[in-house]
Design an enzyme around this catalytic site. Structure first.
Site, short mmCIF file in Angstrom:
data_model
loop_
_atom_site.label_atom_id
_atom_site.label_comp_id
_atom_site.label_asym_id
_atom_site.label_seq_id
_atom_site.Cartn_x
_atom_site.Cartn_y
_atom_site.Cartn_z
N SER A 20 3.49 -9.66 -4.35
CA SER A 20 3.84 -8.24 -4.51
C SER A 20 5.19 -8.17 -5.22
CB SER A 20 3.96 -7.62 -3.12
OG SER A 20 4.70 -6.42 -3.17
N TYR A 25 7.60 -8.65 5.34
CA TYR A 25 6.65 -8.69 4.22
C TYR A 25 7.27 -9.41 3.00
CZ TYR A 25 3.30 -6.89 0.75
OH TYR A 25 2.36 -6.77 -0.24
N LYS A 48 6.04 -13.02 1.25
CA LYS A 48 5.59 -13.11 -0.14
C LYS A 48 6.48 -14.06 -0.95
CE LYS A 48 2.00 -10.26 -0.09
NZ LYS A 48 0.63 -10.79 -0.18
N1 LIG Z 1 -1.95 -2.06 -1.89
C1 LIG Z 1 -0.77 -2.26 -2.46
O1 LIG Z 1 -0.05 -1.32 -2.83
C2 LIG Z 1 -0.27 -3.68 -2.67
C3 LIG Z 1 0.91 -3.86 -3.42
C4 LIG Z 1 1.38 -5.14 -3.62
C5 LIG Z 1 0.68 -6.24 -3.11
N2 LIG Z 1 -0.45 -6.03 -2.39
C6 LIG Z 1 -1.13 -7.21 -1.84
O2 LIG Z 1 -2.50 -7.19 -2.22
C7 LIG Z 1 -3.30 -7.78 -1.19
C8 LIG Z 1 -4.41 -6.83 -0.79
O3 LIG Z 1 -3.86 -5.58 -0.41
P1 LIG Z 1 -4.78 -4.31 -0.04
O4 LIG Z 1 -3.90 -3.13 -0.12
O5 LIG Z 1 -6.03 -4.33 -0.84
O6 LIG Z 1 -5.10 -4.63 1.51
P2 LIG Z 1 -6.14 -3.96 2.53
O7 LIG Z 1 -6.73 -2.72 1.98
O8 LIG Z 1 -5.42 -3.88 3.84
O9 LIG Z 1 -7.29 -5.05 2.62
C9 LIG Z 1 -7.05 -6.26 3.26
C10 LIG Z 1 -8.35 -7.06 3.29
O10 LIG Z 1 -8.11 -8.29 3.96
C11 LIG Z 1 -8.94 -8.40 5.14
N3 LIG Z 1 -8.13 -9.15 6.08
C12 LIG Z 1 -6.94 -8.79 6.62
N4 LIG Z 1 -6.46 -9.78 7.40
C13 LIG Z 1 -7.35 -10.80 7.34
C14 LIG Z 1 -7.42 -12.09 7.91
N5 LIG Z 1 -6.44 -12.55 8.70
N6 LIG Z 1 -8.48 -12.89 7.62
C15 LIG Z 1 -9.48 -12.44 6.81
N7 LIG Z 1 -9.46 -11.22 6.25
C16 LIG Z 1 -8.42 -10.40 6.51
C17 LIG Z 1 -9.28 -6.96 5.47
O11 LIG Z 1 -10.50 -6.82 6.18
P3 LIG Z 1 -10.56 -6.88 7.81
O12 LIG Z 1 -9.41 -6.03 8.30
O13 LIG Z 1 -11.90 -6.34 8.15
O14 LIG Z 1 -10.38 -8.33 8.16
C18 LIG Z 1 -9.45 -6.37 4.07
O15 LIG Z 1 -10.69 -6.76 3.51
C19 LIG Z 1 -2.33 -8.12 -0.04
O16 LIG Z 1 -1.93 -9.46 -0.13
C20 LIG Z 1 -1.16 -7.20 -0.31
O17 LIG Z 1 0.05 -7.70 0.23
C21 LIG Z 1 -0.95 -4.78 -2.15
#
Ligand SMILES: NC(=O)c1ccc[n+]([C@@H]2O[C@H](COP(=O)([O-])OP(=O)(O)OC[C@H]3O[C@@H](n4cnc5c(N)ncnc54)[C@H](OP(=O)(O)O)[C@@H]3O)[C@@H](O)[C@H]2O)c1
Length: 270
Positions: free
Chosen positions: A141, A154, A158
């Site tokens: 991130s 967080y 990262k």
């Molecule tokens: N969204 C943003 O603005 C943003 C910005 C910068 C970076 N990121 C990074 O991008 C990545 C994805 O973000 P997102 O916003 O798409 O997240 P999200 O909507 O919370 O989705 C997370 C996914 O991971 C699964 N998950 C969570 N913990 C898990 C575990 N321990 N084992 C297996 N599966 C797990 C969740 O499903 P279940 O809960 O059903 O397991 C879900 O499918 C992350 O690394 C985040 O830090 C996101």
């Protein structure tokens, strides 16, 4: 025919959000896909969506912050398809709260998910990925470039991922594998995305809508290009790009800017 047809990709945390969009993009490019998440219903729904573009998709429900379960995920890929080309370490959870406010367990949970949830699958996948000269990609991130207020757990998790990515690149320099690190900017979220509050409670984040929010499809496309071009770092937002340059040359200036805008920043975290 796509150069990627028949190659096998695991995307951790791909039952929704960015991970699901990455799975969809790779499925369109001809990859065989293994979806992962901890909730079987959510995984089944994601599978149905991806099957509309590519029937070669299956799910493995497990928690990648658990060492044994991570091993089973990788073993499943090999049993199912006989090879593994790409591992995308996408699982990640954020936190809310300053170090004074936050219980120690917040740091533990964030590191279990973001750091160990990336390291365990990587350890078990590496031998098979080496056989294919494939890719390991870490989803980081822009918050992994510089420590930010109320996001300490967080940001540090990262940053730790960056160190692991750098180490593997050097260790595996001669093996021909590709290691990618993606600095994702603020991205749209699927309804009910969760974060960890300072007292350890799970909080549901508000839906986001602003012209500065990236779409998950945009992020997925950039991840695909990172793999295709075998790049190391891909920085996906303008703020991230500026931050990366300023942080390396003028870190104190970055600190001043963040202090001046910290109230605005805290409101933006909701
Ligand atoms: N969204 C943003 O603005 C943003 C910005 C910068 C970076 N990121 C990074 O991008 C990545 C994805 O973000 P997102 O916003 O798409 O997240 P999200 O909507 O919370 O989705 C997370 C996914 O991971 C699964 N998950 C969570 N913990 C898990 C575990 N321990 N084992 C297996 N599966 C797990 C969740 O499903 P279940 O809960 O059903 O397991 C879900 O499918 C992350 O690394 C985040 O830090 C996101």
């Amino acid at each position: 025919m796509s150069a990627f047809k028949g190659k096998v990709a695991i995307i951790t945390g791909s039952s929704r959000g960015i991970g699901k969009s990455i799975a969809l993009k790779l499925a369109k490019e001809g990859f065989h896909i293994i979806l992962n998440g901890r909730n079987q219903d959510r995984l089944d729904k994601a599978k149905l969506e991806i099957e509309k573009v590519n029937l070669n998709v299956c799910c493995f429900c497990c928690d990648v912050s658990d060492e044994e379960e991570s091993k089973k995920l990788i073993d499943f890929a090999i049993t199912q398809y006989g090879r593994l080309d790409i591992l995308i370490n996408n699982v990640g959870v954020s936190n809310r709260g300053t170090i004074l406010e936050s219980k120690p367990e917040v740091y533990k949970r964030v590191f279990e998910s973001n750091f160990f949830g990336s390291v365990y699958p990587t350890i078990f996948a590496l031998p098979d990925i080496k056989k294919q000269k494939g890719s390991i990609v870490f989803i980081s991130s822009v918050a992994g470039i510089r420590g930010l207020p109320s996001l300490g757990a967080y940001c540090s998790s990262k940053m730790a991922i960056r160190a692991i990515a750098e180490s593997i690149r050097i260790e595996e320099h001669d093996s021909g594998i590709h290691v990618g690190l993606i600095y994702v900017g603020r991205t749209e979220i699927e309804h009910n995305k969760e974060s960890i509050a300072s007292d350890g409670a799970t909080v549901v984040l508000e839906d986001r809508s602003s012209k500065f929010i990236q779409s998950t499809a945009y992020v997925a496309n950039k991840v695909f290009l990172n793999i295709k071009r075998r790049k190391f770092v891909s920085t996906l937002s303008n703020i991230g790009k500026i931050n990366l340059i300023l942080q390396s040359r003028f870190p104190m200036l970055v600190e001043k800017i963040i202090i001046r805008s910290s109230k605005k920043f805290k409101n933006g975290l909701k």
